[in-house]
Design a protein around this motif. Sequence first.
Motif, PDB file in Angstrom:
ATOM      1  N   LYS A 118     -61.761 -55.290  37.468  1.00 42.19           N
ATOM      2  CA  LYS A 118     -60.496 -55.546  36.774  1.00 42.19           C
ATOM      3  C   LYS A 118     -59.341 -55.563  37.778  1.00 42.19           C
ATOM      4  N   GLU A 119     -59.362 -54.655  38.725  1.00 37.33           N
ATOM      5  CA  GLU A 119     -58.286 -54.559  39.713  1.00 37.33           C
ATOM      6  C   GLU A 119     -58.228 -55.813  40.593  1.00 37.33           C
TER       7      GLU A 119
ATOM      8  N   GLY B  39     -61.473 -49.260  29.263  1.00 43.10           N
ATOM      9  CA  GLY B  39     -61.425 -47.832  29.490  1.00 43.10           C
ATOM     10  C   GLY B  39     -62.762 -47.141  29.612  1.00 43.10           C
ATOM     11  N   ARG B  40     -63.830 -47.886  29.648  1.00 44.65           N
ATOM     12  CA  ARG B  40     -65.138 -47.254  29.790  1.00 44.65           C
ATOM     13  C   ARG B  40     -66.077 -48.175  30.575  1.00 44.65           C
ATOM     14  N   CYS B  41     -67.062 -47.568  31.186  1.00 45.40           N
ATOM     15  CA  CYS B  41     -68.044 -48.301  31.969  1.00 45.40           C
ATOM     16  C   CYS B  41     -69.306 -48.463  31.144  1.00 45.40           C
TER      17      CYS B  41
ATOM     18  N   ARG C 174     -68.819 -50.230  36.697  1.00 45.79           N
ATOM     19  CA  ARG C 174     -67.420 -50.611  36.729  1.00 45.79           C
ATOM     20  C   ARG C 174     -66.887 -50.582  35.302  1.00 45.79           C
ATOM     21  N   GLU C 175     -65.557 -50.566  35.199  1.00 48.36           N
ATOM     22  CA  GLU C 175     -64.937 -50.577  33.881  1.00 48.36           C
ATOM     23  C   GLU C 175     -65.160 -51.939  33.220  1.00 48.36           C
ATOM     24  N   ALA C 176     -65.514 -51.931  31.944  1.00 48.91           N
ATOM     25  CA  ALA C 176     -65.604 -53.187  31.203  1.00 48.91           C
ATOM     26  C   ALA C 176     -64.187 -53.743  31.028  1.00 48.91           C
TER      27      ALA C 176
ATOM     28  N   PHE D 276     -66.361 -58.992  30.670  1.00 42.78           N
ATOM     29  CA  PHE D 276     -67.274 -58.418  31.663  1.00 42.78           C
ATOM     30  C   PHE D 276     -67.653 -57.015  31.209  1.00 42.78           C
ATOM     31  N   THR D 277     -68.941 -56.771  31.042  1.00 42.88           N
ATOM     32  CA  THR D 277     -69.377 -55.434  30.602  1.00 42.88           C
ATOM     33  C   THR D 277     -70.209 -54.764  31.682  1.00 42.88           C
TER      34      THR D 277
END
Length: 97
Positions: A7-8, A39-41, A46-48, A96-97
């Motif tokens: 995300k970053e 807010g969760r992986c 990685r974060e979704a 992206f999950t």
Amino acid sequence: MLETLTKEIWETYLHQEFQVEINDQHAVDMTLIAVSGFGRCLSGQREAYSLLFQGPHQPLLAQRIYRLRQPQLGSLDLFLVPVGKESVGLQYEAVFT
């Protein structure tokens, strides 16, 4: 390559244009207008997150995988889903999950 994008990283490309190939001869320009984290992986790595692109009013692109090109990122294939229509054009989401 997609598995290494976070995300970053995508946030550094906010408001930049991507060329989306419709077929071998046609492409449209889309702008990355939002990057949202969940807010969760889900995968544990990685974060979704999701990406929201703004495209032109026409053509309406069907839900499927498209090749996107951007000078710094190069070429990558993303599954885009049409999710909305605004006065400035159509919006497409990639998750992206």
